[in-house]
Design an enzyme around this catalytic site. Structure first.
Site, mmCIF file in Angstrom:
data_model
loop_
_atom_site.group_PDB
_atom_site.id
_atom_site.type_symbol
_atom_site.label_atom_id
_atom_site.label_comp_id
_atom_site.label_asym_id
_atom_site.label_seq_id
_atom_site.Cartn_x
_atom_site.Cartn_y
_atom_site.Cartn_z
ATOM 1 N N HIS A 44 34.669 37.325 45.429
ATOM 2 C CA HIS A 44 35.097 36.466 46.529
ATOM 3 C C HIS A 44 34.617 37.007 47.876
ATOM 4 O O HIS A 44 34.362 38.207 48.043
ATOM 5 C CB HIS A 44 36.631 36.353 46.549
ATOM 6 C CG HIS A 44 37.321 37.652 46.821
ATOM 7 N ND1 HIS A 44 37.471 38.164 48.082
ATOM 8 C CD2 HIS A 44 37.884 38.555 45.980
ATOM 9 C CE1 HIS A 44 38.092 39.328 48.026
ATOM 10 N NE2 HIS A 44 38.355 39.591 46.757
ATOM 11 N N GLU A 170 42.225 39.084 39.675
ATOM 12 C CA GLU A 170 42.184 40.496 40.038
ATOM 13 C C GLU A 170 43.173 41.302 39.204
ATOM 14 O O GLU A 170 44.156 40.758 38.670
ATOM 15 C CB GLU A 170 42.474 40.652 41.532
ATOM 16 C CG GLU A 170 42.377 42.082 42.067
ATOM 17 C CD GLU A 170 41.010 42.728 41.854
ATOM 18 O OE1 GLU A 170 40.620 42.883 40.685
ATOM 19 O OE2 GLU A 170 40.360 43.098 42.856
#
Length: 316
Positions: A44, A170
């Site tokens: 990201h 994550e």
């Protein structure tokens, strides 16, 4: 701050199915085309949590205070900064002129996205609006990137499907930025993303204790197994730095040191790293059920000072 961790090598795993245990004498490997798929992993773009940890030089700003609900922290499920949005748009421009698959640009059959807000935002800014869930590619006409020969010729290119999977989120727990909002809430902001394969509406994985290295490594390999089962040939995965370290850190033992370092190094914000996933056959046909929540643990007693500047930043 970056975590320094050693991961088990896939080359040493019993029947791992994904990595050669020695380099062939010829120096080459051949695979049938239907055993391979190209996967473009993208970390990201810059989030407010990245900017704050860079500013403070530590991760204490990512811990919830004593008696504070994690979701009330301004960096919970952190969003992209304006810089992160610009990074995403820059990558989109690069892909629009990056030859691939016989085209003058890189087109994707599928974009797999972590359910956290910053990855959803990154995917939207990099790839544009996705194909609506349930709409087949042949009914979803899109234009080739402006300025390409394909665009000049009027060639239509269907937009990719955006499929959200919990497995590539994550490494969860401990840091508030790694919790997610409810699917009911986040799907309203990203209505054309396909959330149908996320099992739980609420975040059943976030807790004050960090997911273990072993569990994250196993989740990463399970995600590869799922990717291996996909029919698409060109796939993008929008994910996170620690997840990628736990994934790539298990591979590369048969590579030269410079190639191994290139594979395993920490990914930068909005960095694209492309690999070819080759199946050895022993993982074919496996299905991966949507990841479900882990048992909840007692709230943490970690105390962090409040910060009005963090609060203001989190509202943007």
């Amino acid at each position: 701050m970056p975590e320094q961790t050693s991961f088990p090598q896939a080359g040493g795993m019993l029947e791992d199915g994904f990595s050669h245990k020695s380099v062939p004498a010829s120096g080459f490997s051949l695979f049938l085309a239907d055993q391979t798929r190209k996967v473009h992993f993208i970390r990201h773009a810059e989030g407010f949590h990245n900017a704050e940890t860079k500013s403070t030089g530590n991760n204490y700003c990512l811990l919830r205070g004593e008696g504070q609900v994690a979701q009330e922290h301004p960096l919970y499920d952190s969003r992209l900064t304006p810089k992160g949005i610009e990074q995403s748009k820059a990558l989109r421009k690069i892909l629009s002129h990056r030859p691939s698959g016989g085209r003058s640009f890189t087109a994707f059959d599928l974009v797999v996205v972590s359910p956290l807000t910053r990855t959803c935002e990154t995917a939207l800014h990099v790839f544009g609006n996705p194909r609506k869930p349930g709409i087949p590619a042949f009914l979803a006409e899109g234009d080739a990137p402006y300025g390409t020969p394909e665009h000049a010729a009027g060639i239509k290119v269907p937009p990719p499907r955006f499929l959200v999977r919990e497995e590539c989120r994550e490494r969860f727990g401990h840091y508030v930025c790694d919790g997610r909002r409810s699917i009911e809430e986040i799907s309203q902001e990203f209505p054309d993303f396909d959330f149908s394969e996320v099992a739980d509406n609420e975040d059943m994985h976030y807790a004050d204790e960090r997911e273990s290295d072993e569990a994250c490594c196993a989740r990463a390999v399970a995600f590869l197994e799922w990717l291996n089962s996909r029919p698409e040939k060109c796939i993008a995965v929008v994910t996170h730095s620690s997840f990628l370290r736990h994934l790539f850190g298990q591979f590369g033992e048969s590579l030269t040191q410079d190639k191994k370092d290139s594979l395993q190094r920490m990914a930068g914000n909005c960095e694209l790293r492309s690999i070819v996933l080759c199946s050895h056959g022993n993982k074919d046909g496996k299905t991966l059920e949507p990841m479900r929540g882990r048992p909840q643990v007692a709230p943490s007693t970690i105390r962090v000072p409040s910060s009005s500047s963090l609060f203001e930043m989190g509202k943007e």
